[in-house]
Design a protein around this motif. Structure first.
Motif, PDB file in Angstrom:
ATOM      1  N   UNK A   1      -9.851   3.097   9.064  1.00 42.86           N
ATOM      2  CA  UNK A   1      -9.826   3.391   7.686  1.00 42.86           C
ATOM      3  C   UNK A   1      -8.871   4.269   6.985  1.00 42.86           C
ATOM      4  N   UNK A   2      -8.746   4.605   5.939  1.00 44.85           N
ATOM      5  CA  UNK A   2      -7.911   5.375   5.037  1.00 44.85           C
ATOM      6  C   UNK A   2      -8.025   6.612   5.395  1.00 44.85           C
ATOM      7  N   UNK A   3      -7.127   7.440   4.777  1.00 46.93           N
ATOM      8  CA  UNK A   3      -7.011   9.079   5.009  1.00 46.93           C
ATOM      9  C   UNK A   3      -5.935   9.671   4.441  1.00 46.93           C
ATOM     10  N   UNK A   4      -5.365  10.628   4.815  1.00 44.38           N
ATOM     11  CA  UNK A   4      -4.137  11.500   4.876  1.00 44.38           C
ATOM     12  C   UNK A   4      -3.018  10.747   5.430  1.00 44.38           C
ATOM     13  N   UNK A   5      -1.810  10.896   5.238  1.00 45.14           N
ATOM     14  CA  UNK A   5      -0.491  10.204   5.405  1.00 45.14           C
ATOM     15  C   UNK A   5      -0.459  10.454   7.277  1.00 45.14           C
ATOM     16  N   UNK A   6       0.353   9.500   7.808  1.00 46.25           N
ATOM     17  CA  UNK A   6       0.432   9.422   9.160  1.00 46.25           C
ATOM     18  C   UNK A   6       1.468  10.733   9.457  1.00 46.25           C
ATOM     19  N   UNK A   7       1.090  11.149  10.786  1.00 44.69           N
ATOM     20  CA  UNK A   7       1.987  12.278  11.296  1.00 44.69           C
ATOM     21  C   UNK A   7       3.441  11.795  11.128  1.00 44.69           C
ATOM     22  N   UNK A   8       4.350  12.546  10.454  1.00 46.27           N
ATOM     23  CA  UNK A   8       5.556  12.130  10.337  1.00 46.27           C
ATOM     24  C   UNK A   8       6.443  11.895  11.712  1.00 46.27           C
ATOM     25  N   UNK A   9       6.039  12.512  12.782  1.00 51.17           N
ATOM     26  CA  UNK A   9       6.625  11.942  14.119  1.00 51.17           C
ATOM     27  C   UNK A   9       6.599  10.647  14.488  1.00 51.17           C
ATOM     28  N   UNK A  10       5.500   9.825  14.030  1.00 49.47           N
ATOM     29  CA  UNK A  10       5.120   8.525  14.558  1.00 49.47           C
ATOM     30  C   UNK A  10       6.109   7.692  13.577  1.00 49.47           C
ATOM     31  N   UNK A  11       6.665   8.364  12.232  1.00 47.83           N
ATOM     32  CA  UNK A  11       7.246   7.267  11.342  1.00 47.83           C
ATOM     33  C   UNK A  11       8.934   7.595  11.505  1.00 47.83           C
ATOM     34  N   UNK A  12       9.246   8.926  11.699  1.00 51.87           N
ATOM     35  CA  UNK A  12      10.575   9.164  11.686  1.00 51.87           C
ATOM     36  C   UNK A  12      10.957  10.530  12.637  1.00 51.87           C
ATOM     37  N   UNK A  13      12.157  10.626  13.250  1.00 55.80           N
ATOM     38  CA  UNK A  13      12.330  11.753  13.954  1.00 55.80           C
ATOM     39  C   UNK A  13      13.065  12.942  13.105  1.00 55.80           C
ATOM     40  N   UNK A  14      11.716  13.609  12.681  1.00 54.94           N
ATOM     41  CA  UNK A  14      12.077  14.877  11.900  1.00 54.94           C
ATOM     42  C   UNK A  14      11.199  15.657  12.159  1.00 54.94           C
ATOM     43  N   UNK A  15      11.504  16.987  11.888  1.00 54.62           N
ATOM     44  CA  UNK A  15      10.461  18.225  12.303  1.00 54.62           C
ATOM     45  C   UNK A  15       9.144  18.192  11.196  1.00 54.62           C
ATOM     46  N   UNK A  16       8.214  18.143  11.563  1.00 52.84           N
ATOM     47  CA  UNK A  16       6.910  18.173  10.891  1.00 52.84           C
ATOM     48  C   UNK A  16       6.370  19.700  10.275  1.00 52.84           C
ATOM     49  N   UNK A  17       6.154  19.624   9.048  1.00 51.64           N
ATOM     50  CA  UNK A  17       5.498  20.688   8.453  1.00 51.64           C
ATOM     51  C   UNK A  17       3.992  20.674   8.921  1.00 51.64           C
ATOM     52  N   UNK A  18       3.307  22.007   8.810  1.00 51.03           N
ATOM     53  CA  UNK A  18       1.853  22.257   9.246  1.00 51.03           C
ATOM     54  C   UNK A  18       1.014  21.140   8.683  1.00 51.03           C
ATOM     55  N   UNK A  19       1.050  20.627   7.572  1.00 47.25           N
ATOM     56  CA  UNK A  19       0.091  19.803   6.909  1.00 47.25           C
ATOM     57  C   UNK A  19       0.377  18.469   7.600  1.00 47.25           C
ATOM     58  N   UNK A  20       1.687  18.139   8.122  1.00 46.30           N
ATOM     59  CA  UNK A  20       1.888  16.959   8.741  1.00 46.30           C
ATOM     60  C   UNK A  20       1.054  16.644  10.103  1.00 46.30           C
ATOM     61  N   UNK A  21       0.891  17.975  10.665  1.00 44.23           N
ATOM     62  CA  UNK A  21       0.360  17.893  12.010  1.00 44.23           C
ATOM     63  C   UNK A  21      -1.114  17.853  12.228  1.00 44.23           C
ATOM     64  N   UNK A  22      -1.838  18.332  11.002  1.00 44.26           N
ATOM     65  CA  UNK A  22      -3.340  18.027  10.790  1.00 44.26           C
ATOM     66  C   UNK A  22      -3.745  16.983  11.260  1.00 44.26           C
ATOM     67  N   UNK A  23      -3.193  15.621  10.927  1.00 43.52           N
ATOM     68  CA  UNK A  23      -3.608  14.497  11.046  1.00 43.52           C
ATOM     69  C   UNK A  23      -3.277  13.971  12.434  1.00 43.52           C
ATOM     70  N   UNK A  24      -2.340  14.622  13.388  1.00 42.64           N
ATOM     71  CA  UNK A  24      -1.879  14.281  14.443  1.00 42.64           C
ATOM     72  C   UNK A  24      -2.882  13.725  15.564  1.00 42.64           C
ATOM     73  N   UNK A  25      -4.080  14.497  15.699  1.00 40.43           N
ATOM     74  CA  UNK A  25      -5.123  14.193  16.714  1.00 40.43           C
ATOM     75  C   UNK A  25      -5.694  12.862  16.307  1.00 40.43           C
ATOM     76  N   UNK A  26      -5.851  12.634  14.909  1.00 41.41           N
ATOM     77  CA  UNK A  26      -6.695  11.352  14.481  1.00 41.41           C
ATOM     78  C   UNK A  26      -5.536  10.423  14.725  1.00 41.41           C
ATOM     79  N   UNK A  27      -4.163  10.376  14.595  1.00 40.50           N
ATOM     80  CA  UNK A  27      -3.455   9.392  14.986  1.00 40.50           C
ATOM     81  C   UNK A  27      -3.360   8.980  16.401  1.00 40.50           C
ATOM     82  N   UNK A  28      -3.246   9.994  17.156  1.00 38.38           N
ATOM     83  CA  UNK A  28      -3.314   9.759  18.886  1.00 38.38           C
ATOM     84  C   UNK A  28      -4.594   8.837  19.039  1.00 38.38           C
TER      85      UNK A  28
END
Length: 228
Positions: free
Chosen positions: A56-83
């Protein structure tokens, strides 16, 4: 209630919150003849058995899955869901289980198979609304899943996103675009399986026949595979 056991089981993934969208997804799948099992990052599961998978829908994908850049805290929040969803998607693909992605789920499918995302489609001159109501008309491509099942060249949708699929994986087919040529739906269909997704939220439009049919495409595919 034995009739419920004859229905295929669809795993539905989602965020810890998001009850409203989840309710309408469950209801839409129920209307189309399926039962559901909800899995979120904070809800443990005993097994990953499924007849089909809906991301389903929700927050943005974790940036590390999309591009090789350092992620901010708000990006990491969805990391467990992405995995979690990558794990489920990989299992579904390996076992030829039908998959349906909505908005963020559709974007995750695209990335999983090697596609690319546009991080923000909002720009000067781009007509945009953030609403669950249908207002935007998209063009359905001939010969695709949507064209075959909906039998229409145009469809009015809602918009609840700012990212979008920019480049399809090589194995996928373009299903629909808007007037700016922003990709709105993609699919991968062969003799073994169906994987597809849409950028909008058809669950909020279940009361419209064409959008409920999208869930029926998915459920009917799941049912047909169980019969074979």
């Amino acid at each position: 209630m034995s009739w419920l056991h004859n229905r295929p089981t669809i795993i539905v993934t989602g965020p810890k919150k998001g009850f409203v969208s989840r309710f309408f997804i469950i209801f839409s799948l129920f209307l189309c003849g399926a039962r559901t099992k909800i899995i979120t990052p904070n809800k443990p599961y005993d097994d990953l058995e499924m007849d089909g998978l809906l991301i389903s829908g929700g927050n943005d994908l974790y940036n590390a899955f999309i591009e090789d850049k350092t992620c901010k805290l708000e990006d990491v929040i969805s990391y467990k869901r992405d995995v979690l969803e990558y794990t489920l998607l990989n299992k579904a693909v390996e076992n030829n289980k039908p998959v349906f992605g909505i908005c963020r789920g559709y974007q995750l499918i695209n990335i999983f198979f090697g596609g690319e995302l546009s991080k923000d489609i909002r720009r000067d001159g781009y007509d945009y609304k953030y609403t669950p109501l249908p207002w935007k008309t998209i063009s359905v491509k001939k010969g695709g899943i949507l064209d075959t099942c909906l039998k229409t060249s145009n469809l009015k949708i809602n918009t609840l996103h700012h990212q979008a699929v920019q480049k399809l994986p090589e194995s996928f087919k373009l299903e629909a675009v808007d007037k700016y040529n922003i990709i709105q739906s993609i699919s991968k269909k062969d003799e073994n399986n169906l994987i597809f997704g849409v950028q909008w939220h058809p669950e909020y439009l279940f009361y419209k026949k064409q959008h409920l049919k999208i869930f029926k495409i998915f459920v009917d595919t799941v049912k047909s595979k169980l019969k074979n």
